[in-house]
Design a protein around this motif. Structure first.
Motif, PDB file in Angstrom:
ATOM      1  N   GLN A  32       8.009   0.169  -2.300  1.00 37.93           N
ATOM      2  CA  GLN A  32       7.778   1.276  -3.223  1.00 37.93           C
ATOM      3  C   GLN A  32       9.049   2.083  -3.487  1.00 37.93           C
ATOM      4  O   GLN A  32       8.986   3.266  -3.834  1.00 37.93           O
ATOM      5  CB  GLN A  32       6.647   2.181  -2.730  1.00 37.93           C
ATOM      6  N   GLY A  49      -2.489  -0.563 -10.908  1.00 43.90           N
ATOM      7  CA  GLY A  49      -1.927   0.233  -9.824  1.00 43.90           C
ATOM      8  C   GLY A  49      -0.549  -0.254  -9.408  1.00 43.90           C
ATOM      9  O   GLY A  49       0.351   0.549  -9.127  1.00 43.90           O
ATOM     10  N   GLU A  50      -0.353  -1.569  -9.378  1.00 44.52           N
ATOM     11  CA  GLU A  50       0.961  -2.116  -9.028  1.00 44.52           C
ATOM     12  C   GLU A  50       1.986  -1.778 -10.102  1.00 44.52           C
ATOM     13  O   GLU A  50       3.143  -1.457  -9.783  1.00 44.52           O
ATOM     14  CB  GLU A  50       0.851  -3.625  -8.830  1.00 44.52           C
ATOM     15  N   ARG A  53       1.850   0.849 -12.052  1.00 42.82           N
ATOM     16  CA  ARG A  53       2.110   2.294 -11.934  1.00 42.82           C
ATOM     17  C   ARG A  53       3.126   2.565 -10.832  1.00 42.82           C
ATOM     18  O   ARG A  53       4.005   3.420 -10.988  1.00 42.82           O
ATOM     19  CB  ARG A  53       0.804   3.041 -11.657  1.00 42.82           C
ATOM     20  N   ARG A  54       3.024   1.846  -9.729  1.00 40.97           N
ATOM     21  CA  ARG A  54       3.975   2.059  -8.641  1.00 40.97           C
ATOM     22  C   ARG A  54       5.395   1.643  -9.033  1.00 40.97           C
ATOM     23  O   ARG A  54       6.368   2.169  -8.490  1.00 40.97           O
ATOM     24  CB  ARG A  54       3.502   1.328  -7.380  1.00 40.97           C
ATOM     25  N   GLU A  65       6.636   4.658 -10.869  1.00 40.85           N
ATOM     26  CA  GLU A  65       6.905   5.725  -9.907  1.00 40.85           C
ATOM     27  C   GLU A  65       8.195   5.464  -9.134  1.00 40.85           C
ATOM     28  O   GLU A  65       8.968   6.385  -8.868  1.00 40.85           O
ATOM     29  CB  GLU A  65       5.717   5.860  -8.955  1.00 40.85           C
ATOM     30  N   ALA A  66       8.442   4.193  -8.777  1.00 39.86           N
ATOM     31  CA  ALA A  66       9.655   3.863  -8.034  1.00 39.86           C
ATOM     32  C   ALA A  66      10.898   4.017  -8.905  1.00 39.86           C
ATOM     33  O   ALA A  66      11.924   4.532  -8.458  1.00 39.86           O
ATOM     34  CB  ALA A  66       9.569   2.438  -7.484  1.00 39.86           C
ATOM     35  N   VAL A 109       5.553  10.905  -9.053  1.00 34.99           N
ATOM     36  CA  VAL A 109       4.175  10.485  -8.829  1.00 34.99           C
ATOM     37  C   VAL A 109       3.403  10.711 -10.125  1.00 34.99           C
ATOM     38  O   VAL A 109       3.454  11.796 -10.707  1.00 34.99           O
ATOM     39  CB  VAL A 109       3.525  11.282  -7.679  1.00 34.99           C
ATOM     40  N   GLN A 144      -4.413  -4.968  -2.410  1.00 38.24           N
ATOM     41  CA  GLN A 144      -4.099  -3.570  -2.180  1.00 38.24           C
ATOM     42  C   GLN A 144      -5.126  -2.899  -1.282  1.00 38.24           C
ATOM     43  O   GLN A 144      -5.011  -1.713  -0.979  1.00 38.24           O
ATOM     44  CB  GLN A 144      -4.026  -2.819  -3.510  1.00 38.24           C
TER      45      GLN A 144
END
Length: 254
Positions: free
Chosen positions: A26, A189-190, A192-193, A196-197, A202, A229
């Motif tokens: 992440q 979700g993956e 989105r991360r 975010e990274a 966030v 996940q």
């Protein structure tokens, strides 16, 4: 009028340097190599090398990427085929004195790929590792592993790295480039991360899900689900044909 005289101009060499970005744990990481030869022996640097006489710039960049990571490259708009890295030309750096050996012009390239295995050192590199971008850029390009004293990256690689990271951060606002960090099939979700990274923020899961699934052609359901996940099965998607987000997903202000 005097004839053109090539000897009146100083010779110079051309190199390619690579900003190779991936998301590991992440965190946005880049490939860093420890130089095994002068100049800057023992210092960390971006991977790269001299352009050979029988190859063009794209071929040189793809060769260096394969030597350092084992990845084949595709210099095209996403979606990137499975097993290939997205590769694009970043910028040219030619300040006098940037290389103490001779006059060297570097054509830097940006490469993006999903979570990659531990790199292997090659060429004049003594060792190689994935380093969090924030560790490299947080102290003017100084970088140290545990037990080491921080030292600036070799050459002008701190500037090249900063330019490459900013290119990635800005392009995922309006393009499908973020999917180049994902495997062939991924969950919302993956994805989105990844945002975010890369952005270091966030994001609200519901707003993000609505945005990426509501843009026609951005994501295409693959027909499968996954529990990798944890929790309930999540729907799997793949990158669609749309390469532009309209309206764009603007980067939150930090």
């Amino acid at each position: 009028m005097s004839p053109y005289d090539p000897s009146a101009f100083l010779p110079f060499a051309v190199t390619v340097d690579l900003v190779v970005l991936t998301v590991r744990g992440q965190a946005l990481c880049t490939l860093a190599v420890r130089r095994g030869e002068p100049p800057f022996q023992g210092r960390w640097a971006l991977p790269g090398g001299f352009v050979r006489g029988d190859e063009d710039l794209a071929e040189a960049a793809a060769r260096e990427l394969a030597e350092e990571t084992g990845l084949c490259a595709r210099a095209a708009a996403p979606p990137t085929p499975a097993g290939a890295a997205h590769l694009e030309q970043l910028a040219t750096y030619g300040a006098p004195g940037r290389d103490p050996r001779m006059r060297v012009v570097s054509v830097a390239h940006l490469a993006l790929a999903p979570d990659l295995p531990a790199p292997r050192a090659g060429g004049d590199a003594h060792s190689a590792r994935w380093a969090p971008v924030e560790d490299l850029l947080g102290g003017d390009g100084a970088y140290a592993r545990e037990g080491e004293q921080p030292a600036p990256l070799a050459f002008d690689h701190a500037r090249i790295l900063a330019d490459g990271v900013e290119r990635a951060r800005s392009k995922i606002e309006y393009s499908s480039l973020a999917t180049a960090f994902c495997p062939a099939e991924f969950t919302v979700g993956e994805l989105r991360r990844v945002y975010e990274a890369v952005w270091g923020v966030v994001l609200d899961p519901r707003n993000f899900h609505r945005k990426v699934t509501g843009t026609p052609g951005f994501l295409v359901p693959s027909g499968g689900t996954t529990t990798r996940q944890g929790g309930r099965p999540a729907q799997l998607f793949r990158a669609g044909g749309a390469t532009v987000l309209n309206p764009p997903m603007l980067r939150p202000e930090i």
